[in-house]
Design an enzyme around this catalytic site. Structure first.
Site, PDB file in Angstrom:
ATOM      1  N   GLY A 117      53.187  14.297  47.380  1.00 19.11           N
ATOM      2  CA  GLY A 117      54.120  14.342  48.672  1.00 19.11           C
ATOM      3  C   GLY A 117      55.303  14.163  48.659  1.00 19.11           C
ATOM      4  O   GLY A 117      55.917  14.144  49.774  1.00 19.11           O
ATOM      5  N   THR A 118      55.867  14.265  47.568  1.00 21.29           N
ATOM      6  CA  THR A 118      57.498  14.253  47.626  1.00 21.29           C
ATOM      7  C   THR A 118      58.280  15.332  48.484  1.00 21.29           C
ATOM      8  O   THR A 118      59.066  15.115  49.275  1.00 21.29           O
ATOM      9  CB  THR A 118      58.097  14.138  46.127  1.00 21.29           C
ATOM     10  OG1 THR A 118      57.504  15.188  45.397  1.00 21.29           O
ATOM     11  CG2 THR A 118      57.733  12.964  45.423  1.00 21.29           C
ATOM     12  N   GLY A 119      57.666  16.619  48.334  1.00 23.94           N
ATOM     13  CA  GLY A 119      58.176  17.702  49.053  1.00 23.94           C
ATOM     14  C   GLY A 119      57.901  17.442  50.643  1.00 23.94           C
ATOM     15  O   GLY A 119      58.841  17.693  51.425  1.00 23.94           O
ATOM     16  N   CYS A 120      56.572  17.262  50.907  1.00 21.30           N
ATOM     17  CA  CYS A 120      56.408  17.043  52.459  1.00 21.30           C
ATOM     18  C   CYS A 120      57.462  15.983  52.890  1.00 21.30           C
ATOM     19  O   CYS A 120      57.983  16.177  54.211  1.00 21.30           O
ATOM     20  CB  CYS A 120      55.110  16.515  52.596  1.00 21.30           C
ATOM     21  SG  CYS A 120      53.898  17.826  51.856  1.00 21.30           S
ATOM     22  N   THR A 127      54.101  10.708  42.547  1.00 20.25           N
ATOM     23  CA  THR A 127      54.930  11.743  43.105  1.00 20.25           C
ATOM     24  C   THR A 127      54.485  12.573  44.049  1.00 20.25           C
ATOM     25  O   THR A 127      54.786  13.788  44.403  1.00 20.25           O
ATOM     26  CB  THR A 127      55.877  12.470  42.037  1.00 20.25           C
ATOM     27  OG1 THR A 127      54.697  13.439  41.425  1.00 20.25           O
ATOM     28  CG2 THR A 127      56.505  11.672  40.982  1.00 20.25           C
TER      29      THR A 127
END
Length: 271
Positions: A209-212, A207
């Protein structure tokens, strides 16, 4: 290729988050990514092992040159690190003059727990950067800091979203992935109301880098002329597809499959 996104964020040497994830996301969705790098990080799937900030004047120069030459249809901010960097970004955006859609991902802590925003810079982010934002995309720990309240269930998410709107941003995409349970709920809050988006939780340790990725996907949509809701819907679908097909790299929190939209076999056939 349609839509130009200027990404102002830190670099991730592991390639899963930060500038690297942002570029991959925009490319996968058919947009053009230009960058202004705010920090170099040495990291892998296990965590952040070193951070080297970029001088504020050089950040301003990157932004100015990007906006003056290639231009941008939207801006996305990620890791900014400290107050001096936030001030440099705001000054550069203000100097450009022409208002642009700005997606603010208020990056505070890396997946492995490393702090990526100085505590003293939180108030600067709220006071200086949020007035530029078209939408902010905090996860729950970030929202707890910005809203000044604990968030342990969806009802609290709704209260927090209202508080975040009161800080000045016209829209908030509050990500609920940190809440337990088989269903994941994200809230899109605007002055007109709050809409909940639900989906099955994808169980995976990959998971990073999900926010970026989500924030850049929203920025790509806005740059391409999608409405806010349409950009959010497509961005969520892209992240879910990239999660489901994650390549399984690394010993810790591995990266997504940012190339999920690409079909190399089709390109080979064309050749």
């Amino acid at each position: 290729m349609r839509g130009r996104v200027l990404i102002i964020a830190g670099s991730d040497s592991g390639g899963g988050a930060g500038i690297q994830a942002d570029i991959k996301t925009c490319t996968a969705l058919g947009a053009y990514a230009a960058t202004a790098i705010t920090a170099l990080t040495a990291q892998d799937t296990l965590g952040v092992h070193g951070v080297h900030p970029v001088p504020p004047e050089f950040i301003r120069q990157q932004i100015r040159l990007g906006l003056e030459d290639i231009g941008a249809d939207a801006v996305k901010t990620g890791m900014l690190g400290d107050s001096a960097t936030i001030e440099a970004v705001c000054e550069a955006l203000a100097a450009h003059g022409t208002p642009l859609p700005v997606v603010v991902d208020p990056v505070m802590v890396a997946k492995g727990g490393h702090h990526l925003l100085a505590e003293a810079a939180v108030e600067t982010l709220k006071r200086r950067l949020l007035p530029f934002a078209s939408i902010i995309t905090p996860n729950l720990p970030e929202a707890e800091v910005l809203a000044g309240m604990p968030i342990g269930e969806v009802a609290a998410m709704r209260t927090a979203a209202e508080k975040l709107l009161a800080l000045g941003a016209p829209a908030v995409l509050l990500k609920g992935g940190h809440l337990p349970g088989p269903r994941l709920v994200d809230l899109l809050a605007t002055r007109e109301g709050i809409e909940a988006f639900e989906s099955d939780r994808i169980e995976s340790r990959h998971t990073h880098g999900t926010g970026c990725t989500l924030a850049s996907a929203v920025a790509a949509g806005l740059a391409q002329g999608l409405g806010l809701r349409g950009a959010v819907v497509r961005a969520r679908a892209y992240v879910q597809a990239a999660l489901r097909t994650a390549p399984g790299l690394g010993k810790g929190h591995g990266p997504l499959n940012h190339a999920v939209t690409l079909d190399p076999a089709r390109l080979a056939a064309l050749g």
